[in-house]
Design an enzyme around this catalytic site. Structure first.
Site, short mmCIF file in Angstrom:
data_model
loop_
_atom_site.label_atom_id
_atom_site.label_comp_id
_atom_site.label_asym_id
_atom_site.label_seq_id
_atom_site.Cartn_x
_atom_site.Cartn_y
_atom_site.Cartn_z
N LEU A 1 0.79 -1.05 0.05
CA LEU A 1 0.31 0.30 -0.19
C LEU A 1 0.94 1.08 -0.49
CD1 LEU A 1 -2.54 -1.14 2.28
CD2 LEU A 1 -3.43 -1.13 -0.16
N ASP B 1 -8.28 6.88 9.81
CA ASP B 1 -7.54 7.02 8.21
C ASP B 1 -7.09 5.94 8.17
OD1 ASP B 1 -7.51 10.21 8.34
OD2 ASP B 1 -5.53 9.77 9.69
N LEU B 2 -7.52 4.82 7.20
CA LEU B 2 -7.20 3.89 6.78
C LEU B 2 -5.89 3.37 6.35
CD1 LEU B 2 -8.51 1.19 5.82
CD2 LEU B 2 -8.42 1.76 3.43
N ASP B 3 -5.17 1.92 6.97
CA ASP B 3 -4.21 1.72 6.63
C ASP B 3 -3.14 2.67 7.42
OD1 ASP B 3 -4.92 -1.01 6.88
OD2 ASP B 3 -5.00 -0.41 4.03
N GLU B 4 -2.91 3.86 8.13
CA GLU B 4 -2.72 4.74 7.95
C GLU B 4 -2.44 5.07 9.57
OE1 GLU B 4 -2.78 8.27 5.98
OE2 GLU B 4 -3.09 7.11 4.24
#
Length: 289
Positions: A201, A231-234
């Protein structure tokens, strides 16, 4: 026969504005309370001017109980504007694992739990599919089937949050749970939910990321374990791992290596959290490992 060293009996983690005298104040307090400092790690973050510390303690014969010790340490905490936690090392955090169909991370966590490496209590497995129900049942762990559709997602998340409350869950582990959590659920689980994903990602999203990576001839594959945020995948990163590959690696090789990396990376992140080695520092983490 050699005498065994008594095991540590308490662990302190703290954060506060950085200033002189913090370490001395902590050491003096526990000396007076007949506690031996077995291990101490500290870090002063120059970027945020925050100080972070983890102390492993062995209590003595005249040390008061943990509740009294906390109440008395409150005075030190107020003097330095500390946020802190003080726990008995015998406490076993309660884990709820969420998973979809990929089983490699769940298998790894269950093995580490069963073998005693993961010193926690796994109180349930939640899945939006029934594929892994037999695995949970074989380990005598309650399985909760919570199907999710776009229409039923709010009700499904509410059910999971009720489980978290009813089971007294300390940490939710997303062991390849292939659903995006809502902002409300992320906020409800702030600082107590860990996710794992591959390292491609944001370049290779969606289905078949390893095939996409293979087509682009990537030379590194990896995995990232982080706290869940909206915050998706953050979210704040706890642990990462990478493995170098070359042109000889087929898609199947990348997938196999990726699963190993995901399992190991997630397990380390979960164990460090359980051992209270991770301290949130804004969008980052301090990991005393």
């Amino acid at each position: 026969m050699t005498e065994q060293t008594p095991t540590p009996s308490a662990v302190l983690t703290l954060s506060c504005p950085d200033r002189p005298g913090i370490v001395r104040a902590v050491a003096d307090f526990f000396y007076v309370q007949d506690c031996d400092i077995v291990e101490s790690h500290q870090f002063g973050d120059a970027d945020t001017a925050q100080f972070h510390m983890r102390v492993l303690l062995r209590t003595g014969a005249s040390t008061p109980g943990l509740a009294t010790l906390r109440a008395q340490f409150d005075e030190v905490a107020r003097a330095f504007a500390m946020t802190y936690e003080l726990h008995d090392t015998a406490e076993r955090p309660r884990l709820l694992i969420m998973v979809s169909k990929f089983d490699h991370c769940l298998y790894d966590l269950l093995y580490r739990w069963k073998s005693g490496q993961l010193k926690a209590d796994i109180v349930g497995v939640v899945s939006n599919h029934r594929d892994l129900e037999p695995l949970a049942q074989w380990h005598d762990i309650p399985f909760h089937h919570v199907p999710v559709t776009p229409q039923t997602k709010p009700e499904a998340e509410a059910k999971v949050l009720r489980l978290v409350e009813e089971l007294g869950v300390d940490l939710v582990v997303l062991a390849r749970y292939m659903q995006i959590l809502s902002e409300d659920m992320c906020q409800a689980l702030d600082g107590r939910a860990i996710n794992i994903h591959h390292s491609f990602l944001p370049s290779f999203k969606g289905a078949n990321p390893y095939r996409q990576a293979h087509q682009r001839g990537v030379k590194l594959i990896g995995a990232t374990a982080h706290y869940v945020t909206s915050d998706l995948d953050e979210g704040p990163i706890i642990e990462q791992a990478v493995h170098r590959v070359d042109h000889q690696a087929a898609v199947e090789d990348l997938v196999a290596l990726g699963r190993d990396l995901e399992s190991q990376t997630l397990a380390r992140a979960v164990m460090w959290h359980v051992q209270r080695r991770v301290i949130l520092n804004g969008a980052r983490t301090i990991v005393f490992n």
